[in-house]
Design a protein around this motif. Structure first.
Motif, PDB file in Angstrom:
ATOM      1  N   THR A  60      34.889  70.283  33.047  1.00 19.55           N
ATOM      2  CA  THR A  60      35.380  71.281  32.096  1.00 19.55           C
ATOM      3  C   THR A  60      34.242  71.771  31.203  1.00 19.55           C
ATOM      4  N   GLY A  61      33.340  70.856  30.832  1.00 22.15           N
ATOM      5  CA  GLY A  61      32.228  71.234  29.962  1.00 22.15           C
ATOM      6  C   GLY A  61      31.317  72.264  30.607  1.00 22.15           C
ATOM      7  N   VAL A  62      30.952  72.032  31.854  1.00 17.20           N
ATOM      8  CA  VAL A  62      30.084  72.997  32.523  1.00 17.20           C
ATOM      9  C   VAL A  62      30.826  74.324  32.696  1.00 17.20           C
ATOM     10  N   ILE A  64      32.935  75.494  30.563  1.00 19.66           N
ATOM     11  CA  ILE A  64      32.868  76.148  29.249  1.00 19.66           C
ATOM     12  C   ILE A  64      31.496  76.795  29.054  1.00 19.66           C
ATOM     13  N   GLY A  65      30.452  76.069  29.428  1.00 25.56           N
ATOM     14  CA  GLY A  65      29.104  76.583  29.215  1.00 25.56           C
ATOM     15  C   GLY A  65      28.735  77.691  30.181  1.00 25.56           C
ATOM     16  N   ARG A  66      29.267  77.614  31.397  1.00 25.21           N
ATOM     17  CA  ARG A  66      28.896  78.576  32.421  1.00 25.21           C
ATOM     18  C   ARG A  66      30.114  78.819  33.306  1.00 25.21           C
ATOM     19  N   PHE A  97      38.185  59.678  25.518  1.00 28.02           N
ATOM     20  CA  PHE A  97      36.833  59.139  25.647  1.00 28.02           C
ATOM     21  C   PHE A  97      36.418  58.416  24.362  1.00 28.02           C
ATOM     22  N   THR A  98      36.698  59.038  23.222  1.00 29.04           N
ATOM     23  CA  THR A  98      36.298  58.473  21.937  1.00 29.04           C
ATOM     24  C   THR A  98      37.053  57.183  21.629  1.00 29.04           C
ATOM     25  N   ILE A  99      38.363  57.218  21.806  1.00 29.03           N
ATOM     26  CA  ILE A  99      39.169  56.030  21.512  1.00 29.03           C
ATOM     27  C   ILE A  99      38.761  54.883  22.439  1.00 29.03           C
ATOM     28  N   ILE A 166      25.838  60.664  20.693  1.00 34.00           N
ATOM     29  CA  ILE A 166      25.356  62.048  20.573  1.00 34.00           C
ATOM     30  C   ILE A 166      26.442  63.026  21.016  1.00 34.00           C
ATOM     31  N   MET A 167      27.081  62.731  22.146  1.00 41.35           N
ATOM     32  CA  MET A 167      28.126  63.634  22.640  1.00 41.35           C
ATOM     33  C   MET A 167      29.274  63.734  21.659  1.00 41.35           C
ATOM     34  N   ILE A 168      29.634  62.614  21.076  1.00 40.43           N
ATOM     35  CA  ILE A 168      30.776  62.609  20.161  1.00 40.43           C
ATOM     36  C   ILE A 168      30.428  63.372  18.884  1.00 40.43           C
ATOM     37  N   GLY A 171      29.892  67.017  19.783  1.00 36.56           N
ATOM     38  CA  GLY A 171      31.166  67.551  20.272  1.00 36.56           C
ATOM     39  C   GLY A 171      32.141  67.835  19.145  1.00 36.56           C
ATOM     40  N   TYR A 172      32.313  66.861  18.256  1.00 34.10           N
ATOM     41  CA  TYR A 172      33.247  67.097  17.151  1.00 34.10           C
ATOM     42  C   TYR A 172      32.708  68.150  16.193  1.00 34.10           C
ATOM     43  N   TYR A 173      31.419  68.217  16.062  1.00 35.47           N
ATOM     44  CA  TYR A 173      30.870  69.300  15.240  1.00 35.47           C
ATOM     45  C   TYR A 173      31.275  70.651  15.837  1.00 35.47           C
ATOM     46  N   VAL A 202      22.743  72.548  18.198  1.00 35.46           N
ATOM     47  CA  VAL A 202      23.735  71.492  18.407  1.00 35.46           C
ATOM     48  C   VAL A 202      24.352  71.648  19.793  1.00 35.46           C
ATOM     49  N   ARG A 203      24.712  72.866  20.141  1.00 37.45           N
ATOM     50  CA  ARG A 203      25.317  73.142  21.436  1.00 37.45           C
ATOM     51  C   ARG A 203      24.360  72.801  22.577  1.00 37.45           C
ATOM     52  N   SER A 204      23.084  73.102  22.356  1.00 41.00           N
ATOM     53  CA  SER A 204      22.091  72.801  23.386  1.00 41.00           C
ATOM     54  C   SER A 204      21.993  71.298  23.611  1.00 41.00           C
TER      55      SER A 204
ATOM     56  N   LEU B 258      31.931  89.169  26.622  1.00 45.67           N
ATOM     57  CA  LEU B 258      30.531  89.345  27.014  1.00 45.67           C
ATOM     58  C   LEU B 258      29.769  88.016  27.107  1.00 45.67           C
ATOM     59  N   TYR B 259      30.501  86.920  27.139  1.00 49.66           N
ATOM     60  CA  TYR B 259      29.901  85.578  27.175  1.00 49.66           C
ATOM     61  C   TYR B 259      28.849  85.446  28.267  1.00 49.66           C
ATOM     62  N   LYS B 260      29.203  85.896  29.472  1.00 50.43           N
ATOM     63  CA  LYS B 260      28.300  85.673  30.602  1.00 50.43           C
ATOM     64  C   LYS B 260      27.130  86.634  30.642  1.00 50.43           C
TER      65      LYS B 260
HETATM   66  C1  HEM Z   1      30.261  62.621  28.072  1.00 47.45           C
HETATM   67  C2  HEM Z   1      30.989  63.393  27.421  1.00 47.45           C
HETATM   68  C3  HEM Z   1      30.912  64.915  27.381  1.00 47.45           C
HETATM   69  C4  HEM Z   1      30.371  65.792  28.272  1.00 47.45           C
HETATM   70  C5  HEM Z   1      29.695  65.477  29.590  1.00 47.45           C
HETATM   71  C6  HEM Z   1      30.539  67.123  27.720  1.00 47.45           C
HETATM   72  C7  HEM Z   1      30.080  68.302  28.289  1.00 47.45           C
HETATM   73  C8  HEM Z   1      30.125  69.536  27.695  1.00 47.45           C
HETATM   74  C9  HEM Z   1      29.441  70.716  28.154  1.00 47.45           C
HETATM   75  C10 HEM Z   1      28.509  70.788  29.358  1.00 47.45           C
HETATM   76  C11 HEM Z   1      29.763  71.738  27.311  1.00 47.45           C
HETATM   77  C12 HEM Z   1      29.266  73.164  27.402  1.00 47.45           C
HETATM   78  C13 HEM Z   1      28.194  73.382  26.377  1.00 47.45           C
HETATM   79  C14 HEM Z   1      27.707  74.814  26.328  1.00 47.45           C
HETATM   80  O1  HEM Z   1      28.502  75.705  26.047  1.00 47.45           O
HETATM   81  O2  HEM Z   1      26.517  75.054  26.552  1.00 47.45           O
HETATM   82  C15 HEM Z   1      30.657  71.229  26.323  1.00 47.45           C
HETATM   83  C16 HEM Z   1      31.218  71.966  25.292  1.00 47.45           C
HETATM   84  C17 HEM Z   1      31.976  71.419  24.289  1.00 47.45           C
HETATM   85  N1  HEM Z   1      32.319  70.087  24.149  1.00 47.45           N
HETATM   86 FE1  HEM Z   1      31.806  68.572  25.345  1.00 47.45          FE
HETATM   87  N2  HEM Z   1      31.191  67.036  26.521  1.00 47.45           N
HETATM   88  C18 HEM Z   1      31.435  65.684  26.281  1.00 47.45           C
HETATM   89  C19 HEM Z   1      32.050  65.133  25.193  1.00 47.45           C
HETATM   90  C20 HEM Z   1      32.629  65.860  24.180  1.00 47.45           C
HETATM   91  C21 HEM Z   1      33.278  65.273  23.043  1.00 47.45           C
HETATM   92  C22 HEM Z   1      33.423  63.780  22.760  1.00 47.45           C
HETATM   93  C23 HEM Z   1      33.731  66.301  22.275  1.00 47.45           C
HETATM   94  C24 HEM Z   1      34.481  66.140  20.998  1.00 47.45           C
HETATM   95  C25 HEM Z   1      35.519  66.798  20.689  1.00 47.45           C
HETATM   96  C26 HEM Z   1      33.349  67.543  22.933  1.00 47.45           C
HETATM   97  C27 HEM Z   1      33.610  68.812  22.480  1.00 47.45           C
HETATM   98  C28 HEM Z   1      33.086  69.970  23.003  1.00 47.45           C
HETATM   99  C29 HEM Z   1      33.235  71.270  22.400  1.00 47.45           C
HETATM  100  C30 HEM Z   1      33.998  71.573  21.120  1.00 47.45           C
HETATM  101  C31 HEM Z   1      32.548  72.175  23.199  1.00 47.45           C
HETATM  102  C32 HEM Z   1      32.411  73.676  22.958  1.00 47.45           C
HETATM  103  C33 HEM Z   1      33.612  74.382  23.471  1.00 47.45           C
HETATM  104  C34 HEM Z   1      33.613  75.827  23.088  1.00 47.45           C
HETATM  105  O3  HEM Z   1      32.834  76.256  22.257  1.00 47.45           O
HETATM  106  O4  HEM Z   1      34.419  76.560  23.641  1.00 47.45           O
HETATM  107  N3  HEM Z   1      32.675  67.237  24.089  1.00 47.45           N
HETATM  108  N4  HEM Z   1      30.862  69.869  26.574  1.00 47.45           N
END
Ligand code: HEM
Ligand code: HEM
Ligand code: SF4
Ligand code: SF4
Lengths: 258, 359
Positions: A60-62, A64-66, A97-99, A166-168, A171-173, A202-204, B258-260
């Motif tokens: 899901t994170g990747v 979000i980022g891409r 994950f946090t809990i 670091i992720m937590i 992430g929460y920030y 922070v995002r980076s 325009l994110y991408k």
């Molecule tokens: C091992 C754990 C985690 C992984 C692998 C992960 C991975 C990622 C990645 C790859 C992104 C995209 C960053 C970007 O936009 O460049 C992201 C975004 C984000 N992550 Fe995580 N993350 C993790 C844990 C967490 C935790 C613990 C939180 C806490 C709530 C969190 C909250 C967020 C938020 C808020 C975003 C931005 C979403 C947005 O702006 O739409 N993440 N994460």
């Protein structure tokens, strides 16, 4: 794999272990081999929740980022919520994950000897160095470890300990930065100063450290299979069942050495 | 000599009290105040005198001055002529040379502790890059800051270093906060800041005689508390997962997110999405251009503008995290494979050896 056990002995050892000592309980199989209860249930639950949530968080994170896929219904935003769901799943998994991690920290104090690690001893680093030599196929004095070897412990400290923190924090920030006035926003505001000061930095951090977890996973899974292949002591099944089969003198030796 | 109050100045210029009240209402709105607080603004404007302002320019492009003079509410004329007395500015003064330097010295002496210092542009660490009339930028700034009641940093250059500080930062440009620490400094970043934000900040200081409420980075909360991404008119498309892939595709025509194509809205704090530009006409994202994050620290190095990247911590370099991540995982996997092969060979050797011994 089913190993015949003696229920009477098992009960006795359980009692002993749960008193004060943090020794892992053992079950003699025959006069040479014992079954050691290395990974207690909370550790195993932690392990698989952790692994699964990292997997979900990464996907899901990747996304979000891409965003590698787009909503299939075009033109109107009303009908889809693809990114919205990706974010919700990411956040929900992040809470799990946090809990999960918090419970594991608690278990460092509560669990058996293999649930903890002390890198503040010289011997830890000496033995980690011997283990490095072992993995480089050099002459070494690496002992046999029933729990994690010091190098594995070090990798958990760096990737799971520090990496998760670091992720937590980042992430929460990121999660609360749109509400700087809220309690949660205020709780994590300072994080920005630790990671470069601006939101982009922070995002980076969050994105780059995420890939660190993937590197860890490759090495870690390999090591688990390798240990199993070389030792034939049930390392692989141990993370499911909790038990490893060890020689009696090893178990005694390790305990005497402490 | 008693200075005229702002109300007196307005009346002198032929406006009615009604006009004056309108001006105060508009001002209150710009400052992010509640309508009910308008009377506070009125009361302040009736009492306070015009505030002397010194506007210094260092390593800048005059873009902030350009933005400032386009303020529509409050109208820049009313700010310039009624509320402040701009005693020194390189861009707008008729006087020049020693004459204008005299004017600056005069204000610094006679209004010590009362005047507001406005700074546009960053300062070089190396004086060779900016010395005017034999006086280095640093010296001018520190000297002028001494008697200032407050300092306003207009623009990203004076706030964060800005374009002059972009990699490789040849002049070793620094934000003004690096040189003066014992004065209240308000950061009003943006490249340039929105005109109404610039005038709004100065109006607040004049109205209340205090600085507006600042956030953890020293920016006025009224204008910088919201993220572009959270107020963006395209946000629904972001949540839906509908993205423009290039500037000439169907998505771009439909007004997708325009994110991408590199939008930095998710990491940018500014009022663009609410106040908009040119008197509220539009703002970059509305007009089809991704936000470049111009009000953020380091935005000049977070590029390319039209690509999403991650910054290597503590550097001025960005990378594609997926490419680099995949390479790192690939290299690791290759290392693991090699290690596995050696392990297998060694094990075979050992087994053969053991078997040999047993015989
Ligand atoms: C091992 C754990 C985690 C992984 C692998 C992960 C991975 C990622 C990645 C790859 C992104 C995209 C960053 C970007 O936009 O460049 C992201 C975004 C984000 N992550 Fe995580 N993350 C993790 C844990 C967490 C935790 C613990 C939180 C806490 C709530 C969190 C909250 C967020 C938020 C808020 C975003 C931005 C979403 C947005 O702006 O739409 N993440 N994460
Ligand atoms: C197929 C996948 C996996 C297998 C077979 C596996 C297997 C194992 C085994 C056998 C151990 C104990 C070995 C030892 O250290 O001596 C272990 C421990 C550990 N693994 Fe995994 N693992 C897997 C995936 C993961 C993933 C994805 C992560 C997280 C990124 C992870 C994190 C950990 C941690 C933190 C420990 C230490 C446990 C503790 O003491 O709490 N594992 N794993
Ligand atoms: S255009 Fe930019 S600011 Fe607007 S929703 Fe998309 S990413 Fe966010
Ligand atoms: S939309 Fe972004 S880049 Fe454009 S002016 Fe506003 S903050 Fe600057």
């Amino acid at each position: 794999m089913s190993v015949p056990t003696n229920p009477k002995i098992e009960k006795e050892t359980v009692k002993v272990v749960w008193k004060k000592s943090r020794q892992a309980k053992t079950i003699p199989l025959n006069d040479q081999m014992v079954k050691v209860y290395v990974w207690e249930l909370p550790v195993r639950i932690f392990h698989w929740i952790n692994a699964l949530s990292i997997f979900i968080l990464m996907i899901t994170g990747v996304f979000i980022g891409r965003p590698f896929a787009s909503a299939s219904i075009q033109e109107e935003a009303y009908y889809s919520y693809l990114m919205g769901w990706a974010r919700y799943i990411h956040f929900f998994t992040a809470f799990v994950f946090t809990i999960n991690l918090a419970v594991r920290w608690y278990w460092v104090y509560k669990g058996n000897e293999h649930a903890t690690s002390n890198p503040f001893r010289l011997s830890f680093w000496k033995e980690a160095w011997e283990t490095v030599k072992y993995y480089l196929f050099l002459k070494n004095k690496k002992k046999h470890y029933i729990g994690h070897n010091p190098l594995a412990q070090l990798s958990y400290w760096i990737f799971i300990g520090l990496g998760s923190i670091i992720m937590i924090l980042t992430g929460y920030y990121l999660l609360f930065e749109p509400q700087p006035e809220s309690i949660y926003g205020k709780m994590f505001m300072w994080v920005a100063h630790l990671f470069g000061g601006d939101s982009f930095s922070v995002r980076s951090w969050h994105h780059l450290v995420a890939w660190g977890f993937m590197v860890f996973t490759v090495v870690h899974v390999y090591m688990a299979f390798r240990e199993d292949y070389l030792q034939r002591n049930g390392t692989m099944s141990s993370i499911f069942t909790g038990y490893k089969i060890e020689r009696k003198e090893e178990v005694l030796g390790e305990n005497n050495g402490k | 000599m008693k200075r005229k109050t702002i109300l007196e100045t307005v009346l002198d210029r032929g406006f009615t009290r009604r006009d004056f009240l309108k001006m105060c209402t508009a001002l209150a709105a710009t400052m992010g105040l509640d309508f009910s607080e308008t009377d506070k603004v009125v009361a302040a404007m009736e009492k306070s005198a015009r505030v002397p302002v010194i506007w210094l320019q260092f390593q800048d492009c005059t873009g902030c001055s350009e933005s400032f003079i386009r303020s529509t509410h409050p109208k820049v004329e009313s700010v310039l002529l009624d509320m402040i007395s701009l005693e020194y500015t390189e861009a707008l003064s008729a006087a020049s040379g020693h004459q204008i330097e005299e004017a600056r010295k005069h204000v610094m002496k006679h209004y010590y502790g009362e005047y507001i210092l406005v700074v546009e542009g960053s300062l070089p660490m190396d004086d060779a890059f900016l010395t005017v009339g034999g006086v280095s930028a640093k010296e001018t700034f520190i000297e002028t800051a001494k008697g200032a009641k407050a300092i306003i940093a207009y623009g990203s250059c004076s706030s964060w270093g800005g374009i002059p500080a972009a990699y490789p930062n040849p002049t070793k440009a620094k934000p003004i906060t690096h040189f003066v620490k014992d004065k209240p400094i308000i950061l009003v970043p943006g490249c340039p800041p929105i005109a109404e934000v610039m005038t709004g900040v100065i109006a607040h200081i004049i109205t209340f005689g205090t600085l507006p409420e600042l956030d953890h980075l020293g920016r006025p909360k009224a204008f910088y508390r919201h993220r572009i991404h959270d107020k963006c008119n395209r946000r629904a498309y972001f949540d839906a997962g509908l993205f423009a892939e290039s500037f000439d595709d169907e998505g771009a025509k439909q007004g997708y997110c325009l994110y991408k194509v590199g939008c930095k809205g998710p990491t940018t704090y500014n009022s663009c999405a609410e106040m908009r530009w040119n008197g509220g006409v539009s703002y970059p994202i509305q007009s089809g251009n991704p936000c470049i994050g111009c009000s953020e620290k380091g935005f000049w190095d977070n590029g390319p503008f039209y690509v999403r990247r991650a910054k290597i911590p503590a550097s001025q370099t960005t990378i594609n995290p997926e490419t680099v991540g995949a390479i790192a995982v690939g290299v690791t996997a290759a290392g693991v494979a090699a290690h596995a092969a050696i392990t297998a060979v060694k094990k075979k050797e050992q087994e053969n050896h053991d078997r040999g011994e047993r015989k």
